[in-house]
Design an enzyme around this catalytic site. Structure first.
Site, short mmCIF file in Angstrom:
data_model
loop_
_atom_site.label_atom_id
_atom_site.label_comp_id
_atom_site.label_asym_id
_atom_site.label_seq_id
_atom_site.Cartn_x
_atom_site.Cartn_y
_atom_site.Cartn_z
N GLU A 122 -7.87 -1.47 -10.17
CA GLU A 122 -8.43 -1.64 -8.82
C GLU A 122 -9.92 -1.91 -8.89
O GLU A 122 -10.45 -2.72 -8.12
CB GLU A 122 -8.15 -0.39 -7.99
CG GLU A 122 -6.66 -0.20 -7.69
CD GLU A 122 -6.38 1.10 -6.97
OE1 GLU A 122 -5.94 1.04 -5.81
OE2 GLU A 122 -6.60 2.17 -7.57
N GLU B 222 0.90 3.75 -10.03
CA GLU B 222 0.90 4.87 -9.07
C GLU B 222 2.28 5.18 -8.52
O GLU B 222 2.61 6.36 -8.29
CB GLU B 222 -0.07 4.55 -7.92
CG GLU B 222 -1.54 4.72 -8.27
CD GLU B 222 -2.15 3.50 -8.94
OE1 GLU B 222 -3.37 3.46 -9.12
OE2 GLU B 222 -1.39 2.57 -9.29
#
Length: 265
Positions: free
Chosen positions: A119, A139
């Protein structure tokens, strides 16, 4: 006191920022986020810096994202679970939400860029990767979400079903695949990574700094605007550029057949 989590070295208009926890593959804990926030504040305010290179210490990882050991301790202590964004948390606004950061950031990736590390890379302007780099957002396999912008940026930067495939399964992507989709600018063997990054940095430093900032701002702010609105919007850095000495210096240097001398003013 334990060593700093982030190193920043400035030289020749370039800041090199290093995530420095190689023993845990540069996993990002709250202290690292606090240190990074101070670094971003400083670099934005330093007019001598034109380009930022962001990398991870060691040759195994850029960053594997959130320090899950720290997260587990915080969960056990009753800390509310995180969701999208970092408002109210240490280090806010993090680069993933520092939408007005005006200087180009080049991510130098060698090894794993996973979770929050991926990210963070997606929030950079350019990504240069070694051929042994691996990207992914795991995730979903951990009962979490890519809350630092991975959900929002990947669906914008990849074809729709390709992005959802990676988001919903946590599958990893090698550097060649990332390059084929345009997620990274260039992929080179690890022993050529620094040379390749240096070439991009040299081109960025040679460019007029106010033009770079104006173009970055206009490109990012206008991407979702209808084209007529993009032309008529006001861009702060473009207003500064067009009234700057550099806007005169560029054409003058061309006419005089010499290299321009940028003042950034």
């Amino acid at each position: 006191m334990s060593p700093a989590r982030v190193r920043c070295r400035k030289q020749d208009h370039v800041a090199r920022v290093t995530l420095d926890r190689p023993e845990v593959l540069n996993a990002m804990d709250l202290r690292m986020h606090e240190e990074l926030a101070r670094v971003w504040d400083d670099l934005e305010a330093d007019d001598g810096i034109r380009v930022v290179v962001l990398t991870g210490a060691g040759d195994r990882a850029f960053s594997v994202g959130q320090d899950l050991t720290e997260r587990a301790r915080r969960d056990a202590a009753g800390t509310p679970p995180a969701t999208f964004g970092s408002r109210g948390q240490p280090g806010w606004p993090r680069l993933t939400e520092r939408f007005g950061f005006s200087k180009p950031v080049v991510a130098r990736i060698d090894g794993y860029a996973l979770g929050g590390g991926f990210e963070l890379a997606l929030a950079c302007d350019l990504i240069i990767a070694s051929d042994r780099s691996v990207f992914g957002l795991p995730e979903v396999r951990l009962g979490l979400v890519p809350g630092a912008g991975g959900v929002f940026r990947l669906i914008r930067q990849l074809p729709h079903r390709v992005a959802l495939g990676h988001l919903l399964t946590g599958r990893r992507m090698d550097a060649a695949t990332a390059h084929s989709y345009g997620l990274v600018n260039e992929v080179v063997p690890a022993d050529r990574l620094d040379e390749c990054v240096a070439g991009w940095v040299a081109d960025l430093v040679a460019a007029a700094p106010l033009s770079v900032r104006a173009i970055k701002e206009a490109a990012l702010r206008s991407v979702d605007l209808p084209l007529p609105d993009a032309f008529t919007a006001t861009y702060d850095w473009e207003e500064r550029r067009r009234h700057s000495a550099d806007a005169v210096e560029g054409p003058r240097a061309f006419a005089e057949r010499r290299a321009p001398i940028w003042s950034g003013k």
